[in-house]
Design a protein around this motif. Structure first.
Motif, PDB file in Angstrom:
ATOM      1  N   GLN A 136     -49.835 -60.464  -8.129  1.00  0.00           N
ATOM      2  CA  GLN A 136     -49.803 -60.065  -9.543  1.00  0.00           C
ATOM      3  C   GLN A 136     -48.638 -59.104  -9.806  1.00  0.00           C
ATOM      4  O   GLN A 136     -47.918 -59.224 -10.796  1.00  0.00           O
ATOM      5  CB  GLN A 136     -51.136 -59.410  -9.935  1.00  0.00           C
ATOM      6  CG  GLN A 136     -52.312 -60.387 -10.013  1.00  0.00           C
ATOM      7  CD  GLN A 136     -53.616 -59.682 -10.357  1.00  0.00           C
ATOM      8  OE1 GLN A 136     -53.602 -58.509 -10.731  1.00  0.00           O
ATOM      9  NE2 GLN A 136     -54.732 -60.402 -10.246  1.00  0.00           N
ATOM     10  N   TRP A 137     -48.473 -58.137  -8.889  1.00  0.00           N
ATOM     11  CA  TRP A 137     -47.366 -57.172  -9.035  1.00  0.00           C
ATOM     12  C   TRP A 137     -46.023 -57.909  -9.020  1.00  0.00           C
ATOM     13  O   TRP A 137     -45.132 -57.599  -9.809  1.00  0.00           O
ATOM     14  CB  TRP A 137     -47.415 -56.149  -7.892  1.00  0.00           C
ATOM     15  CG  TRP A 137     -48.494 -55.100  -8.082  1.00  0.00           C
ATOM     16  CD1 TRP A 137     -49.141 -54.789  -9.225  1.00  0.00           C
ATOM     17  CD2 TRP A 137     -49.021 -54.257  -7.066  1.00  0.00           C
ATOM     18  NE1 TRP A 137     -50.056 -53.791  -9.007  1.00  0.00           N
ATOM     19  CE2 TRP A 137     -50.013 -53.437  -7.686  1.00  0.00           C
ATOM     20  CE3 TRP A 137     -48.788 -54.089  -5.692  1.00  0.00           C
ATOM     21  CZ2 TRP A 137     -50.740 -52.484  -6.978  1.00  0.00           C
ATOM     22  CZ3 TRP A 137     -49.496 -53.129  -5.000  1.00  0.00           C
ATOM     23  CH2 TRP A 137     -50.477 -52.336  -5.626  1.00  0.00           C
ATOM     24  N   GLU A 138     -45.858 -58.844  -8.088  1.00  0.00           N
ATOM     25  CA  GLU A 138     -44.589 -59.571  -7.984  1.00  0.00           C
ATOM     26  C   GLU A 138     -44.329 -60.381  -9.252  1.00  0.00           C
ATOM     27  O   GLU A 138     -43.189 -60.466  -9.729  1.00  0.00           O
ATOM     28  CB  GLU A 138     -44.622 -60.488  -6.762  1.00  0.00           C
ATOM     29  CG  GLU A 138     -44.569 -59.744  -5.433  1.00  0.00           C
ATOM     30  CD  GLU A 138     -44.658 -60.695  -4.256  1.00  0.00           C
ATOM     31  OE1 GLU A 138     -45.004 -61.886  -4.473  1.00  0.00           O
ATOM     32  OE2 GLU A 138     -44.374 -60.252  -3.107  1.00  0.00           O
ATOM     33  N   ARG A 139     -45.373 -60.987  -9.794  1.00  0.00           N
ATOM     34  CA  ARG A 139     -45.223 -61.778 -11.012  1.00  0.00           C
ATOM     35  C   ARG A 139     -44.800 -60.893 -12.184  1.00  0.00           C
ATOM     36  O   ARG A 139     -43.914 -61.236 -12.963  1.00  0.00           O
ATOM     37  CB  ARG A 139     -46.545 -62.499 -11.343  1.00  0.00           C
ATOM     38  CG  ARG A 139     -46.429 -63.480 -12.535  1.00  0.00           C
ATOM     39  CD  ARG A 139     -47.663 -64.340 -12.671  1.00  0.00           C
ATOM     40  NE  ARG A 139     -48.849 -63.560 -12.942  1.00  0.00           N
ATOM     41  CZ  ARG A 139     -49.802 -63.279 -12.061  1.00  0.00           C
ATOM     42  NH1 ARG A 139     -49.720 -63.762 -10.835  1.00  0.00           N
ATOM     43  NH2 ARG A 139     -50.856 -62.538 -12.375  1.00  0.00           N
ATOM     44  N   ILE A 140     -45.416 -59.699 -12.282  1.00  0.00           N
ATOM     45  CA  ILE A 140     -45.075 -58.763 -13.371  1.00  0.00           C
ATOM     46  C   ILE A 140     -43.649 -58.249 -13.201  1.00  0.00           C
ATOM     47  O   ILE A 140     -42.878 -58.164 -14.167  1.00  0.00           O
ATOM     48  CB  ILE A 140     -46.083 -57.599 -13.399  1.00  0.00           C
ATOM     49  CG1 ILE A 140     -47.475 -58.125 -13.791  1.00  0.00           C
ATOM     50  CG2 ILE A 140     -45.629 -56.511 -14.365  1.00  0.00           C
ATOM     51  CD1 ILE A 140     -48.576 -57.091 -13.648  1.00  0.00           C
ATOM     52  N   GLN A 141     -43.277 -57.884 -11.949  1.00  0.00           N
ATOM     53  CA  GLN A 141     -41.917 -57.393 -11.692  1.00  0.00           C
ATOM     54  C   GLN A 141     -40.877 -58.462 -12.010  1.00  0.00           C
ATOM     55  O   GLN A 141     -39.821 -58.173 -12.587  1.00  0.00           O
ATOM     56  CB  GLN A 141     -41.770 -56.959 -10.226  1.00  0.00           C
ATOM     57  CG  GLN A 141     -42.394 -55.608  -9.922  1.00  0.00           C
ATOM     58  CD  GLN A 141     -42.081 -55.160  -8.505  1.00  0.00           C
ATOM     59  OE1 GLN A 141     -41.564 -55.936  -7.702  1.00  0.00           O
ATOM     60  NE2 GLN A 141     -42.416 -53.913  -8.211  1.00  0.00           N
ATOM     61  N   THR A 142     -41.152 -59.714 -11.621  1.00  0.00           N
ATOM     62  CA  THR A 142     -40.211 -60.810 -11.894  1.00  0.00           C
ATOM     63  C   THR A 142     -39.981 -60.952 -13.394  1.00  0.00           C
ATOM     64  O   THR A 142     -38.840 -61.086 -13.867  1.00  0.00           O
ATOM     65  CB  THR A 142     -40.743 -62.128 -11.316  1.00  0.00           C
ATOM     66  OG1 THR A 142     -40.913 -61.983  -9.910  1.00  0.00           O
ATOM     67  CG2 THR A 142     -39.785 -63.265 -11.607  1.00  0.00           C
ATOM     68  N   LYS A 143     -41.071 -60.919 -14.154  1.00  0.00           N
ATOM     69  CA  LYS A 143     -40.964 -61.053 -15.607  1.00  0.00           C
ATOM     70  C   LYS A 143     -40.200 -59.881 -16.206  1.00  0.00           C
ATOM     71  O   LYS A 143     -39.313 -60.062 -17.051  1.00  0.00           O
ATOM     72  CB  LYS A 143     -42.370 -61.145 -16.208  1.00  0.00           C
ATOM     73  CG  LYS A 143     -42.394 -61.365 -17.718  1.00  0.00           C
ATOM     74  CD  LYS A 143     -43.827 -61.505 -18.209  1.00  0.00           C
ATOM     75  CE  LYS A 143     -43.868 -61.742 -19.714  1.00  0.00           C
ATOM     76  NZ  LYS A 143     -45.267 -61.871 -20.212  1.00  0.00           N
ATOM     77  N   THR A 144     -40.531 -58.634 -15.738  1.00  0.00           N
ATOM     78  CA  THR A 144     -39.868 -57.424 -16.269  1.00  0.00           C
ATOM     79  C   THR A 144     -38.380 -57.433 -15.943  1.00  0.00           C
ATOM     80  O   THR A 144     -37.525 -57.155 -16.806  1.00  0.00           O
ATOM     81  CB  THR A 144     -40.528 -56.163 -15.676  1.00  0.00           C
ATOM     82  OG1 THR A 144     -41.926 -56.171 -15.993  1.00  0.00           O
ATOM     83  CG2 THR A 144     -39.883 -54.909 -16.245  1.00  0.00           C
ATOM     84  N   PHE A 145     -38.031 -57.732 -14.710  1.00  0.00           N
ATOM     85  CA  PHE A 145     -36.621 -57.715 -14.285  1.00  0.00           C
ATOM     86  C   PHE A 145     -35.824 -58.816 -14.980  1.00  0.00           C
ATOM     87  O   PHE A 145     -34.639 -58.627 -15.306  1.00  0.00           O
ATOM     88  CB  PHE A 145     -36.516 -57.866 -12.767  1.00  0.00           C
ATOM     89  CG  PHE A 145     -37.053 -56.682 -11.998  1.00  0.00           C
ATOM     90  CD1 PHE A 145     -37.376 -55.494 -12.654  1.00  0.00           C
ATOM     91  CD2 PHE A 145     -37.247 -56.752 -10.617  1.00  0.00           C
ATOM     92  CE1 PHE A 145     -37.864 -54.416 -11.950  1.00  0.00           C
ATOM     93  CE2 PHE A 145     -37.744 -55.675  -9.914  1.00  0.00           C
ATOM     94  CZ  PHE A 145     -38.065 -54.503 -10.574  1.00  0.00           C
ATOM     95  N   THR A 146     -36.474 -59.989 -15.202  1.00  0.00           N
ATOM     96  CA  THR A 146     -35.787 -61.075 -15.916  1.00  0.00           C
ATOM     97  C   THR A 146     -35.465 -60.645 -17.343  1.00  0.00           C
ATOM     98  O   THR A 146     -34.345 -60.876 -17.842  1.00  0.00           O
ATOM     99  CB  THR A 146     -36.657 -62.334 -15.930  1.00  0.00           C
ATOM    100  OG1 THR A 146     -36.901 -62.758 -14.587  1.00  0.00           O
ATOM    101  CG2 THR A 146     -35.976 -63.460 -16.696  1.00  0.00           C
ATOM    102  N   ASN A 147     -36.421 -59.977 -18.001  1.00  0.00           N
ATOM    103  CA  ASN A 147     -36.178 -59.489 -19.362  1.00  0.00           C
ATOM    104  C   ASN A 147     -35.059 -58.448 -19.388  1.00  0.00           C
ATOM    105  O   ASN A 147     -34.232 -58.424 -20.299  1.00  0.00           O
ATOM    106  CB  ASN A 147     -37.465 -58.889 -19.945  1.00  0.00           C
ATOM    107  CG  ASN A 147     -38.518 -59.953 -20.219  1.00  0.00           C
ATOM    108  OD1 ASN A 147     -38.191 -61.139 -20.403  1.00  0.00           O
ATOM    109  ND2 ASN A 147     -39.786 -59.560 -20.230  1.00  0.00           N
ATOM    110  N   TRP A 148     -35.033 -57.589 -18.368  1.00  0.00           N
ATOM    111  CA  TRP A 148     -33.979 -56.543 -18.307  1.00  0.00           C
ATOM    112  C   TRP A 148     -32.605 -57.176 -18.126  1.00  0.00           C
ATOM    113  O   TRP A 148     -31.634 -56.797 -18.783  1.00  0.00           O
ATOM    114  CB  TRP A 148     -34.278 -55.575 -17.154  1.00  0.00           C
ATOM    115  CG  TRP A 148     -33.222 -54.497 -17.014  1.00  0.00           C
ATOM    116  CD1 TRP A 148     -33.103 -53.358 -17.729  1.00  0.00           C
ATOM    117  CD2 TRP A 148     -32.121 -54.508 -16.100  1.00  0.00           C
ATOM    118  NE1 TRP A 148     -32.016 -52.646 -17.325  1.00  0.00           N
ATOM    119  CE2 TRP A 148     -31.380 -53.332 -16.322  1.00  0.00           C
ATOM    120  CE3 TRP A 148     -31.689 -55.407 -15.118  1.00  0.00           C
ATOM    121  CZ2 TRP A 148     -30.243 -53.008 -15.603  1.00  0.00           C
ATOM    122  CZ3 TRP A 148     -30.550 -55.088 -14.393  1.00  0.00           C
ATOM    123  CH2 TRP A 148     -29.840 -53.905 -14.633  1.00  0.00           C
TER     124      TRP A 148
END
Length: 695
Positions: A16-28
């Protein structure tokens, strides 16, 4: 089961953490790429080819990566050229030892070739080399030995360590080789006090100055067309190059011509490739300096090479060589035996010294001899042994009879003489140490004898201070003065005590079981007792004088005595005219006037001194009694008016008010004091006093 359930839950949480980080970093990332009209779906999939990553870096840094890439490419070209040049330079020295490397970046990491290089360029031995290191620690040992050798030759290696060379660090490895080039190839090329680089540049400018199309300003662009290299060769060997036929446009041709001629006719290794100089926007300075330094060494050493060649040509044949070696051995052996036997005899009859300085100097001389001459002789003995073995080895190689030295000059004869010298040294050392101990004991005894005797006498005089307390004053004074004289006489022994203590200090004697006294303690006690006797004598004198004088106490006499001493600056028990005036000024009797215009003081001094140039204590005491005694003498009344008037010859009503006189006293004085002629409101007190006491 519980553990597995817990592990599964943790794994789900991590995902779950990896999925959230991937989404956040992609948006950044997209928040920056959108400024450049770009977008990605996921940082996990869309950065793999590096394209979007480069766009992102340009967007967030604001820098133009293309320029940075070009600079990096230029640096890499310089490093490549330096690597090639430095490798050629290293091989130009290793080839003399039958060795060669492929690259300085890879073939120096175990330290073996680096140690061989150091021996080749320095001419000194680095010691035993581990030629086949098997482990990294062996490589490090070789490299540490190399770096230590470099440091011992005066080279500072800032931030260059054995680990970096072992790990094949490009920049530090190239920096190490450049440091060696500076130290062993360029450092000696200074001209007229300039640095090595400036000196080498000055040499190039002077040599190429007459040549057209050559203007040497640096070690980069000035050499790119090759004419500077050709000019340097033509200046020293005009037969090798037709300089006038060269063109500045043919850069590759000029460079290759210079490098080929230098290699073929001057034995200068071809360190550089013409293409590396022509194709670079700015040729590598270090590479060109290294090559130019080789040309300098060749041209400046031609005369030395010719001289060395002539000397080598004069070498004698094998027979003469053996004769010279044998003659050298025999002469040096005779000289060594003469020195050794002479020293043995000298030590047997040498004195031991009667005082500490002499004894210590003899010991130091003996130690210095052991560190200098003796070591030289031991070294000479070893060298003679080695020389003897060399002679025998050469004779055996050429199948000649063994060498038998003349009688008394064999290796064993020299060893016997050295053994005799060692025995004489041992005996000498024992005797010197025993003599020094005896001298130190005597120094302790000398000081203790003087200090103890002084302390005993001082104790007796201290006890006498309080003796005869019931005797008459005159008897007590006489006794105190007698003891005072003895104390002063005893003080004459202090310099001898100080000298005895200094002798102990000079001999580094810190403890003396023969006495507890020190010079400082004795001096302090003597000085303190002297002050006590001085006070007692003064007190007795004051008491006697007070008993002989009316209306004055011993305390007043003591006070007058202290005042007298204070102003007696030269301590001659007399007050000079200036000292007396300073005294009266300090007491407020007169104003201090260094110009000599005080008539009142002149009158007082003449009266007190009674025709003398000075005033002794008795006269001073008499005067002080006269001005402090509560009586109405003319002098005292006039002095009082003078003080009241502030030194004027007349007094005013305001002066009397300042003197705290009452209104009635002021009114009476104004009625009886005559007015001062020419002074409004002034009264002539001198005329009043004169009339007052004359009627």
């Amino acid at each position: 089961v519980t553990v597995l359930e817990k592990s599964t839950k943790n794994q789900e949480l991590i995902e779950q953490w990896e999925r959230i980080q991937t989404k956040t970093f992609t948006n950044w990332v997209n928040s920056h790429l959108i400024k450049r009209g770009k977008k990605i779906e996921s940082v996990l999939t869309d950065l793999s080819d590096g394209v979007m990553l480069l766009h992102l870096l340009e967007a967030i840094s604001g820098a133009v990566l293309e320029k940075s890439t070009k600079n990096q490419e230029l640096i890499e070209q310089w490093e490549r050229i330096q690597t090639k040049t430095f490798t050629n330079w290293v091989n130009s020295h290793l080839i003399k030892r039958g060795k060669k490397i492929e690259s300085v970046l890879t073939d120096l990491s175990d330290g073996v070739m680096l140690l061989h290089l150091l021996e080749a360029i320095s001419g000194d031995s680095v010691g035993k080399i581990n030629e086949k290191p098997k482990m990294k620690i062996h490589n490090i040992e070789n490299l540490n030995k190399a770096l230590k050798f470099i440091a011992e030759h005066g080279v500072k290696l800032a931030s260059i360590g054995s680990e970096a060379i072992c790990d094949k660090d490009v920049k530090l490895t190239l920096g190490l080789i450049w440091t060696l080039i500076l130290r062993f190839a360029i450092v000696g090329l200074s001209e007229e006090g300039l640095s090595a680089k400036e000196g080498l540049l000055l040499w190039c400018r002077r040599k190429t100055e007459p040549y057209d199309n050559v203007d040497v300003k640096d070690f980069t662009m000035s050499f790119q067309d090759g004419l500077a290299f050709c000019a340097l060769i033509h200046r020293h060997r005009p037969d090798l190059i037709d300089y006038d036929s060269l063109s500045a446009d043919d850069k590759l041709g000029n460079l290759n011509l210079a490098f080929d001629v230098a290699k073929e006719h001057l034995d200068v290794a071809r360190l550089l490739d013409a293409e590396d100089i022509v194709n670079m926007p700015r040729p590598d300075e270090r590479s060109i300096m290294t090559y130019v330094a080789q040309l300098y060494q060749v041209f400046s050493s031609l005369d030395k090479v010719e001289v060395a060649g002539r000397r080598i040509g004069k070498l004698a044949d094998f027979a003469k060589m053996i004769f010279d070696l044998q003659h050298d051995y025999e002469e040096r052996t005779k000289a060594l035996k003469s020195k050794v036997t002479s020293k043995s005899q000298e030590l047997e009859g040498a004195g031991l010294g009667d005082d500490y300085v002499t004894s210590k100097n003899l010991i130091n001389e003996f130690r210095q001899y052991r560190k200098t001459e003796k070591r030289e002789w031991v070294g000479e003995q070893e060298e003679l042994q080695s020389l003897f073995n060399i002679i025998q080895a050469k004779l055996k190689t050429h199948k000649r009879p063994v060498y038998v030295p003349p009688q008394g000059l064999s290796v064993d004869d020299v060893e016997d003489d050295m053994n005799n010298l060692n025995a004489a040294e041992s005996k000498r050392r024992t005797s010197l140490n025993a003599q020094l101990r005896a001298i130190l004991d005597q120094l302790r005894a000398d000081f203790a004898e003087k200090a103890n005797a002084f302390a005993d006498k001082l104790a007796g005089l201290k006890k006498a201070v309080s003796a005869n307390a019931d005797a008459e004053l005159s008897e007590r004074l006489s006794s105190a003065q007698s003891n005072q004289a003895q104390l002063a006489e005893l003080g004459n022994d202090l310099p001898a005590i100080q000298a005895a203590e200094k002798a102990c200090d000079d001999a580094n004697i810190e403890e003396n079981e023969k006495t507890d006294h020190t010079y400082d303690d004795l001096w302090f006690a003597h000085n303190l007792l002297t002050k006590t006797y001085n006070r007692n004598v003064d007190l007795l004198n004051n008491q006697i004088q007070a008993s002989q004088t009316e209306d004055i106490s011993p305390e007043q006499v003591e006070e007058f005595k202290e005042t007298f001493k204070h102003f007696d600056q030269d301590q001659d028990e007399q007050l000079s005219k200036l000292e007396f005036k300073s005294c009266l000024s300090g007491l407020g009797v007169v104003e201090l006037d260094f110009e000599g215009g005080d008539k009142r003081f002149e009158s007082i001094f003449n009266k007190v001194a009674a025709g003398s140039d000075t005033v002794d204590f008795q006269k001073f005491l008499k005067y002080m009694i006269s001005i402090t005694k509560d009586e109405e003498s003319p002098e005292q009344i006039e002095d009082s008016f003078n003080v009241l008037a502030g030194g004027k010859d007349h007094v005013t009503e305001n002066d009397m008010k300042v003197g705290q006189l009452s209104a009635e006293q002021i009114a009476h004085l104004k009625s009886v004091l005559p007015e001062k002629d020419g002074i409004s409101g002034g009264y002539d007190y001198k005329a009043y006093v004169q009339n007052l006491f004359n009627n």
